[in-house]
Scaffold this active site. Structure first.
Site, PDB file in Angstrom:
ATOM      1  N   ASP A 103     -14.829 -19.713  54.097  1.00 52.17           N
ATOM      2  CA  ASP A 103     -15.473 -20.013  52.813  1.00 52.17           C
ATOM      3  C   ASP A 103     -14.538 -19.606  51.675  1.00 52.17           C
ATOM      4  OD1 ASP A 103     -17.673 -20.772  54.254  1.00 52.17           O
ATOM      5  OD2 ASP A 103     -18.720 -18.856  54.000  1.00 52.17           O
TER       6      ASP A 103
HETATM    7  N1  URA Z   1     -18.890 -17.246  58.509  1.00 53.23           N
HETATM    8  C1  URA Z   1     -19.182 -17.451  57.205  1.00 53.23           C
HETATM    9  O1  URA Z   1     -20.348 -17.411  56.806  1.00 53.23           O
HETATM   10  N2  URA Z   1     -18.169 -17.690  56.369  1.00 53.23           N
HETATM   11  C2  URA Z   1     -16.874 -17.736  56.744  1.00 53.23           C
HETATM   12  O2  URA Z   1     -15.990 -17.961  55.910  1.00 53.23           O
HETATM   13  C3  URA Z   1     -16.583 -17.522  58.103  1.00 53.23           C
HETATM   14  C4  URA Z   1     -17.604 -17.281  58.973  1.00 53.23           C
END
Ligand code: URA
Length: 238
Positions: A103
């Protein structure tokens, strides 16, 4: 392939260093000193040396990046900076892409490569390649939450999440979670499913790779030959 592009892709020299190295007689191709770095070579066949040392050709390039917050895991984006923008221009021309998504606000280990087959293997749900994350959460996790997160939770999809490994700090407000799958926003959604909220997330490992602690956020390096061998071994064991 141009000699300078070959040298850039191996991480030995930048493009301008390649030109200088050629002009100062540090480069040979098949035993003959070459003065121009824009000459064409066949990297599968031709033997290139720099200062007398044979440069091993690798078909693919692998880069470890310590992703900072604020960058999207994509090769281009209309509005936001991408992780590719953290690399120098000449490396951006090698067709690298992020193997998997983090993310925008997640930081830590990211692999950039031009090896589509390996990336596909590492990310395929059937490969179960483990990925671990250091997390912090808003509310202290109860032992019940821990058991639920470990066993698998309903995140509104057809199937609950697969069993995860979880170690939690004494105060319950953080720890390390290891997943063997990678669904969209998975960790955030898992914590929401137990009424909690992730407040920070950093990826520490990805299959056999561990985040190099000497890389500051936004810094990158080529994988070492040992790391590449480990990755390829993983792929062969499929
Ligand atoms: N899980 C998430 O919620 N975000 C990420 O970036 C990676 C795993």
């Amino acid at each position: 392939m141009r000699l300078d592009k070959f040298l850039v892709s191996t991480g030995k020299l930048t493009r301008s260093e390649s030109g200088r190295a050629a002009r100062s007689g540090r480069l040979t191709v098949n035993g003959v000193s070459v003065r121009r770095a824009d000459m064409h070579i066949d990297p599968e066949v031709d033997r290139v040396t720099l200062d007398g040392e044979l440069i091993v050709y690798r078909r693919h390039t692998y880069i470890m990046l310590n992703k900072p917050s604020g960058y999207v895991s994509a090769t281009d984006d209309k509005n936001l900076p991408t992780v590719l923008e953290l690399l120098p221009e000449e490396l951006r021309k090698l067709g690298l892409f992020p193997a998997g998504r983090l993310d925008r606000d997640t930081v830590g280990l990211m692999l950039l490569t031009d090896n589509g087959e390996l990336a596909h293997f590492l990310l395929s749900p059937v490969s179960h390649v483990p990925k671990s994350y250091l997390f912090a959460c808003r509310d202290a996790l109860s032992s019940n939450d821990v058991e639920t997160l470990k066993a698998g939770v309903d995140i509104g999809e057809e199937k609950p999440t697969k069993p995860a490994e979880l170690t939690v700090n004494e105060d319950g407000l953080g720890g390390v979670i290891t997943l063997s799958e990678g669904r969209y926003h998975q960790i955030k959604r898992m914590f929401e499913a137990v009424g909690n909220k992730i407040t920070s997330l950093e990826r520490l490992t990805f299959g056999p790779l561990a985040l190099d602690a000497s890389l500051a956020r936004g810094e990158w390096r080529f994988l070492t030959p040992e790391e590449i061998a480990e990755l390829e071994k993983h792929n062969r064991n499929k």
